[in-house]
Design a protein around this motif. Structure first.
Motif, PDB file in Angstrom:
ATOM      1  N   ALA A 119       0.849  -1.198   0.000  1.00 56.95           N
ATOM      2  CA  ALA A 119       0.000   0.000   0.000  1.00 56.95           C
ATOM      3  C   ALA A 119       0.885   1.248   0.000  1.00 56.95           C
ATOM      4  CB  ALA A 119      -0.913   0.011   1.227  1.00 56.95           C
ATOM      5  N   LEU A 145       0.726   5.109   0.947  1.00 52.82           N
ATOM      6  CA  LEU A 145      -0.023   6.122   1.677  1.00 52.82           C
ATOM      7  C   LEU A 145       0.591   7.490   1.368  1.00 52.82           C
ATOM      8  CD1 LEU A 145      -0.334   3.351   3.290  1.00 52.82           C
ATOM      9  CD2 LEU A 145      -0.949   4.791   5.250  1.00 52.82           C
ATOM     10  N   CYS A 169       7.100  -1.039   7.294  1.00 52.10           N
ATOM     11  CA  CYS A 169       6.822   0.320   6.815  1.00 52.10           C
ATOM     12  C   CYS A 169       8.112   1.041   6.445  1.00 52.10           C
ATOM     13  CB  CYS A 169       6.107   1.147   7.890  1.00 52.10           C
ATOM     14  SG  CYS A 169       4.421   0.631   8.206  1.00 52.10           S
ATOM     15  N   LEU A 215       3.629   0.458   2.891  1.00 52.82           N
ATOM     16  CA  LEU A 215       3.352  -0.652   3.799  1.00 52.82           C
ATOM     17  C   LEU A 215       3.378  -1.949   2.987  1.00 52.82           C
ATOM     18  CD1 LEU A 215       2.417  -1.807   6.534  1.00 52.82           C
ATOM     19  CD2 LEU A 215       0.049  -1.317   5.820  1.00 52.82           C
ATOM     20  N   PHE A 230       0.953  -6.577   3.924  1.00 50.38           N
ATOM     21  CA  PHE A 230      -0.229  -6.418   4.792  1.00 50.38           C
ATOM     22  C   PHE A 230      -1.201  -7.570   4.514  1.00 50.38           C
ATOM     23  CE2 PHE A 230      -1.083  -4.026   0.932  1.00 50.38           C
ATOM     24  CZ  PHE A 230      -2.362  -4.436   0.587  1.00 50.38           C
ATOM     25  N   VAL A 232      -7.116  -4.929   3.827  1.00 53.73           N
ATOM     26  CA  VAL A 232      -7.267  -3.466   3.878  1.00 53.73           C
ATOM     27  C   VAL A 232      -7.552  -2.985   5.298  1.00 53.73           C
ATOM     28  CG1 VAL A 232      -7.984  -3.248   1.485  1.00 53.73           C
ATOM     29  CG2 VAL A 232      -9.701  -3.688   3.239  1.00 53.73           C
ATOM     30  N   GLU A 258      -5.956  -3.855   7.941  1.00 55.22           N
ATOM     31  CA  GLU A 258      -4.645  -3.527   8.527  1.00 55.22           C
ATOM     32  C   GLU A 258      -4.135  -2.191   7.989  1.00 55.22           C
ATOM     33  OE1 GLU A 258      -0.090  -5.319   8.887  1.00 55.22           O
ATOM     34  OE2 GLU A 258      -1.663  -6.473   7.858  1.00 55.22           O
ATOM     35  N   VAL A 259      -4.353  -1.944   6.692  1.00 52.26           N
ATOM     36  CA  VAL A 259      -3.940  -0.662   6.103  1.00 52.26           C
ATOM     37  C   VAL A 259      -4.702   0.480   6.770  1.00 52.26           C
ATOM     38  CG1 VAL A 259      -3.761   0.678   3.989  1.00 52.26           C
ATOM     39  CG2 VAL A 259      -3.377  -1.788   3.932  1.00 52.26           C
ATOM     40  N   SER A 260      -6.005   0.294   6.983  1.00 54.44           N
ATOM     41  CA  SER A 260      -6.815   1.328   7.640  1.00 54.44           C
ATOM     42  C   SER A 260      -6.318   1.600   9.047  1.00 54.44           C
ATOM     43  CB  SER A 260      -8.289   0.901   7.678  1.00 54.44           C
ATOM     44  OG  SER A 260      -8.814   0.757   6.376  1.00 54.44           O
ATOM     45  N   ILE A 291      -4.744   6.655  -0.202  1.00 53.03           N
ATOM     46  CA  ILE A 291      -4.137   5.315  -0.223  1.00 53.03           C
ATOM     47  C   ILE A 291      -4.410   4.654  -1.570  1.00 53.03           C
ATOM     48  CG2 ILE A 291      -3.996   3.076   0.927  1.00 53.03           C
ATOM     49  CD1 ILE A 291      -5.222   4.426   3.418  1.00 53.03           C
ATOM     50  N   LEU A 310      -3.471   0.944  -3.672  1.00 50.39           N
ATOM     51  CA  LEU A 310      -3.015  -0.424  -3.410  1.00 50.39           C
ATOM     52  C   LEU A 310      -2.442  -1.044  -4.687  1.00 50.39           C
ATOM     53  CD1 LEU A 310      -6.018  -1.738  -1.281  1.00 50.39           C
ATOM     54  CD2 LEU A 310      -3.876  -0.719  -0.464  1.00 50.39           C
TER      55      LEU A 310
END
Length: 777
Positions: free
Chosen positions: A381, A383, A421, A435, A438, A441, A443-445, A474, A476
């Motif tokens: 991901a 960010l 990260c 990231l 993962f 999603v 976990e990304v949030s 974000i 992906l």
């Protein structure tokens, strides 16, 4: 003038009195008083020199020599007094008295030689001694030729003759040294005290030459004008010493040039001097032997000077070459070391942001390139993070504080990022995080929420404390995009979608809907660039009423865009685009032109003094030519400035610069009203309200909407109105839609009302029907 200064100056007065009395005795030819006053002057001068030496921290050796000159002269004069007026004998026949009179010349020579020695860095001493020898010898030859050739005197090895030759020798030596000092580059660094001493030496020496001539002619008489000249020279020593004690000179740091200033190439003018001597010989001024002696001295001078110059230049060349080789070798070694060090750290430095220590945009691009080009790369991901309200910190507190805030944000990202990260600073107040590995999603949030939480923590920079928020977009991989450029663009689009929403401190995953929105924006921008303002734009007017008696006091001009194909396009859609691409300048001028024409027509037709409110974009205010254009527009249209009210946002007012302050002052001076729009929801601050000359605070609609059921909103509005009254400012509330809101605002003392309760924005003809019905009758 201090007491110590006055005391030193007062000590000079008795000396001046003695000098005056001595001068009178010379004029009256009173030998007794002359013999008495002469040593008194010398001793008193020596006493002044001695007392002045105590206050001088430097140059004490010079003071000792001057003291010895004056004191020895006084001793000689005292013995002269004893022998002439007590023993009744001729002092000229007393050898040791004549010898004593030679000692000041010796001290003069020592003084000058000491100065030359201390400043030897400026001269080549070998050449200096040759110069002294040459000019002194030539001078002696000339004097010898004149005295013993032209006057007919016969030289004998008599004590007095030898003593006179010693006099003359020291006199020439002194004059040559003075000349060399005065013609040197270092002469410009000589202070007043030393200049005065050199003058007194020169005067003394000239008197000495004349005394030597009189002595040889056996026509010298004591206590005549020549003795007065001697006394004046000695008195000048004491004056110079007193001046030095009152104004001490600071020794200047010496720095050697590459080439000594007296290391010169013998000039052809020396040949002219030889020819001049030959001419004197032809005129029988001196003998052939004297001519040969002078020529020999000049030839010797020429040869020695040429040789010294050649040797010195050779040594200087060798020294310079050696220093250059050493310097070059050192530079090569240092450069090799630097290159080695640079090669070791260049890769790391080029990938790091200098301010925060995070990886930079260059490394992010390379890293994404590696991740997206590998077939084994697992989903990751990206960010894209942009801080909110950072620019006001830079504008209000300076870039140094802003850099410290950015550093703190970077450190928080660096501390939070785990092994999965990697944090980057892309530029300005924008950051990024990649990231990897993962699970889903969710976990990304969670990571995004944690980053927002970390960035919101207060940043303490005493005496300041800052709380910022952030917007995160974000994207992906590989779900949204497989190419790095596309992935970056999608994350950036998602971030801007957050910033344009009502919840800027949030995060969003990229959605294809965002690209459709951007395409629509691009289409709108194209339409705006090709719009016919007079055909497509129109001004609507919303009334502004007095709260107390509910009479019309003015109106706000609001632009509307009615496109031939697209129909009505809200200002919220096209105004931000116009501000970004600069079209807001032209649109703003169109609004002002039409608003001016309308208010002028209404006020003249109905004999009123209504006020037209016109919104001014921050881009217009920052435009350097706007204010000049606006003032000329008022003058050209013969507008009454009191009919105009410029509404300016709080963000512009918060810019604490001299130019913004001048704009407010000038608008106020010409009589234009100034209102602060949407007050109470942004950066509300007493500082700029006190600083700038404004007329009204326009309370934001967001506060008015909740005033009848939200106690906090009510208290805020009440505080704004009370503050405005205390600062003698008017208030106007916008967005008033029902009678309960009107009643509350009336009770709070709000001066004016704008909202649907009195009328919606309508075209000018409709506005006249609704609000000027009575006038039309």
């Amino acid at each position: 003038m201090g007491s110590l200064t006055r005391k030193k100056i007062q000590t000079v007065y008795p000396l001046l009195l003695f000098v005056l009395l001595y001068f009178v005795s010379v004029l009256l030819k009173n030998d007794l008083w002359g013999n008495i006053l002469s040593p008194l002057v010398a001793f008193f001068s020596a006493l002044l020199i001695l007392s002045s030496m105590k206050a001088v921290k430097t140059h004490k050796a010079y003071g000792v020599l001057l003291f010895c000159c004056s004191f020895v002269w006084g001793v000689a004069d005292f013995f002269w007094l004893i022998y002439e007026n007590i023993f009744f004998s001729n002092p000229v026949e007393v050898p040791y008295i004549n010898v004593l009179y030679v000692f000041p010349n010796v001290f003069f020579t020592g003084f000058l030689s000491l100065y030359i020695y201390k400043n030897r860095i400026y001269w080549n001493l070998q050449q200096f001694f040759i110069d002294i020898f040459t000019f002194t010898a030539i001078g002696m030859v000339l004097v010898w030729a004149f005295i013993f050739s032209k006057t007919g005197l016969q030289f004998t090895f008599d004590f007095n003759y030898i003593l006179i030759i010693v006099y003359v020798f020291f006199d020439f030596l002194i004059m040559v040294e003075i000349g060399l000092i005065c013609f040197s580059k270092s002469f410009k660094n000589i202070n007043f005290s030393l200049s005065l001493i050199l003058v007194s030496f020169a005067v003394f020496v000239l008197a000495d030459f004349y005394y030597a001539y009189l002595s040889l002619m056996e026509s010298y008489k004591a206590n005549t004008i020549i003795d007065f000249v001697y006394i004046i020279s000695i008195v000048l020593f004491s004056f110079a010493s007193v001046h030095e004690s009152l104004h001490p000179s600071v020794p200047k740091a010496l720095s050697k040039d590459q080439l000594s200033e007296n290391l010169r190439k013998p000039k052809k003018t020396g040949l002219l001097v030889v020819l001049l001597f030959f001419l004197f010989y032809l005129l029988d001024f001196f003998s052939f032997i004297t001519l040969m002696l002078a020529v020999f001295i000049f030839v010797l001078y020429w040869v020695l000077t040429t040789n010294i110059r050649a040797n010195m230049l050779d040594r200087l060349l060798l020294k310079t070459e050696k220093e250059m080789n050493e310097h070059l070798e050192k530079m090569i070694q240092e450069r090799t070391k630097e290159l080695s060090f640079t090669n070791q750290h260049l890769e790391e430095i080029s990938n790091r942001d200098a301010l925060t220590g995070l990886y930079n945009r260059r490394y992010l691009i390379n890293y994404l390139d590696v991740l997206t080009s590998s077939e084994e790369t697992k989903p990751f991901a990206l960010l894209y993070i942009d801080t909110n309200r950072f620019k006001p910190i830079n504008d209000s507190y300076g870039h140094e504080i802003g850099d410290k805030v950015l550093f703190s944000l970077g450190m928080r990202l660096l501390e939070y990022c785990t092994a999965k990260c990697t944090a980057f600073r892309i530029g300005g107040d924008e950051f990024a995080v990649i990231l990897r590995d993962f699970n889903d999603v969710t976990e990304v949030s969670a990571i995004a929420e944690k980053i927002l939480e970390k960035l919101q923590l207060p940043i303490s920079l005493p005496p300041y404390s800052f709380t910022l928020s952030a917007s995160i977009g974000i994207a992906l991989y590989p779900r949204d995009a497989k190419k790095k450029d596309v992935l970056l663009r999608y994350a950036d689009i998602a971030m801007y979608e957050v910033k344009s929403s009502d919840h800027k401190n949030d995060y969003l995953f990229f959605d294809k809907v965002f690209t459709e929105k951007i395409n629509k924006r691009h289409e709108l921008e194209f339409l705006l660039q090709n719009a016919d303002y007079d055909k497509e734009f129109k001004l609507y007017y919303q009334p502004q009423y007095s709260t107390e008696n509910q009479t019309l006091v003015g109106m706000e001009a609001l632009i509307r865009w009615i496109h031939p194909q697209r129909g009505f396009i809200p200002p919220s859609d096209f105004i931000p685009i116009a501000e970004e691409n600069g079209l807001i300048i032209d649109i703003g001028e169109w609004v002002i032109d039409n608003a001016f024409a309308q208010i002028k027509k209404w006020n003249q037709s109905f004999d009123e003094k209504f006020r037209m409110s016109i919104n001014i974009s921050p881009i217009q205010i920052k435009n350097t030519g706007f204010l000049e254009w606006f003032v000329k527009k008022i003058e050209k249209e013969n507008m009454n400035p009191e009919w105009i009210d410029l509404e300016i946002t709080e963000s512009v007012a918060m810019i604490s610069t001299t130019s913004i302050e001048k704009i407010f002052d000038l608008l106020n001076d010409i009589g234009v009203n100034i209102s602060i729009d949407d007050f109470g929801t942004g950066y509300s601050s007493l500082s700029y309200i006190r600083k700038y000359k404004i007329d009204r605070l326009k309370i934001a609609k967001e506060l008015i909407d909740n005033i009848d059921h939200d106690e906090n909103a009510l208290l805020i509005v009440q505080a704004i109105i009370m503050m405005a009254k205390g600062m003698q400012l008017k208030t106007i509330s916008e967005g008033v839609e029902d009678t309960s809101q009107l009643a509350i605002l009336n009770g709070l003392g709000c001066d004016e009302i704008q909202g649907y309760i009195f009328g919606k924005p309508v075209p000018s003809d409709e506005f006249e029907k609704q609000h000027f019905a009575v006038k039309n009758l």
